[in-house]
Design a protein around this motif. Structure first.
Motif, mmCIF file in Angstrom:
data_model
loop_
_atom_site.group_PDB
_atom_site.id
_atom_site.type_symbol
_atom_site.label_atom_id
_atom_site.label_comp_id
_atom_site.label_asym_id
_atom_site.label_seq_id
_atom_site.Cartn_x
_atom_site.Cartn_y
_atom_site.Cartn_z
ATOM 1 N N CYS A 133 24.590 11.922 11.226
ATOM 2 C CA CYS A 133 23.248 11.250 10.246
ATOM 3 C C CYS A 133 23.339 10.103 10.222
ATOM 4 C CB CYS A 133 23.821 11.886 8.795
ATOM 5 S SG CYS A 133 23.033 11.271 7.385
ATOM 6 N N GLN A 154 15.272 15.582 7.930
ATOM 7 C CA GLN A 154 15.105 14.357 7.577
ATOM 8 C C GLN A 154 14.370 14.201 6.296
ATOM 9 O OE1 GLN A 154 12.718 11.798 9.962
ATOM 10 N NE2 GLN A 154 11.939 13.565 10.979
ATOM 11 N N PHE A 158 17.405 9.553 5.213
ATOM 12 C CA PHE A 158 18.396 10.017 6.239
ATOM 13 C C PHE A 158 17.680 10.793 7.290
ATOM 14 C CE2 PHE A 158 21.397 9.426 2.684
ATOM 15 C CZ PHE A 158 21.971 8.485 3.050
ATOM 16 N N TYR A 160 19.024 13.688 9.729
ATOM 17 C CA TYR A 160 20.178 14.682 10.317
ATOM 18 C C TYR A 160 19.982 15.059 11.658
ATOM 19 C CZ TYR A 160 20.684 14.281 5.317
ATOM 20 O OH TYR A 160 20.729 13.905 3.953
#
Length: 167
Positions: A133, A154, A158, A160
């Protein structure tokens, strides 16, 4: 203090070692140097909160310190996690790649690629799924995509990513 750096398959000048107590402040300053911009953009930089996060991460696991010509240049951690499939209720191991930082002067020189290649090879040998991440706006996503990671999910903060083991 553990000053022994272990050779990798990368250039002779690149080595790694497990962080020791003398690395604590270096690792905080490393994260700040590498991620101040993305963290500030997404959350705003709160020094006290970031120090608290650093302390919690340090207490949970010590990362590997990346050394270039004997000089501390970065860090990373590969955690083994057991994941339970919600549909089948089966458990399987995966590797989680995190706390990957390089000082700005060491970025763009192939060091991150060498470290990531080593970690991906480990996952492939073990036939493990690999996840990671990173913060939105961090250019490291391009590196991860070159190594076969795909965006799994996402949000506004973040991204991922997941990588299937090579067959």
């Amino acid at each position: 203090m553990n000053n022994t750096c272990h050779p990798t398959n990368a250039p002779v000048s690149l080595s790694t070692r497990t962080a020791g107590e003398d690395d604590y402040e270096f690792l905080f300053q490393l994260k700040k140097a590498a991620e101040f911009g993305p963290i500030s953009a997404v959350f705003g930089w709160d020094e006290a909160l970031q120090r608290e996060f650093h302390h919690d991460e340090w207490s949970a696991a010590k990362p590997e310190v990346i050394c270039v010509n004997g000089q501390r240049a970065g860090s990373y951690l590969v955690e083994e996690r057991n994941i339970r499939d919600k549909l089948t209720n089966e458990s399987y191991p995966e590797l989680y790649f995190c706390r990957f930082f390089l000082l700005p002067e060491f970025q763009g020189k192939g060091i991150g690629s060498a470290i990531l290649a080593q970690c991906v090879a480990q996952a492939d040998r073990r036939r493990n799924l690999m996840r990671l991440c990173y913060l939105q706006g961090n250019r490291v996503g391009e590196l991860y995509q070159r190594f076969g990671f795909e965006i799994e999910n996402q949000d506004t903060q973040f991204v991922y990513m997941v990588r299937q083991p090579a067959t």
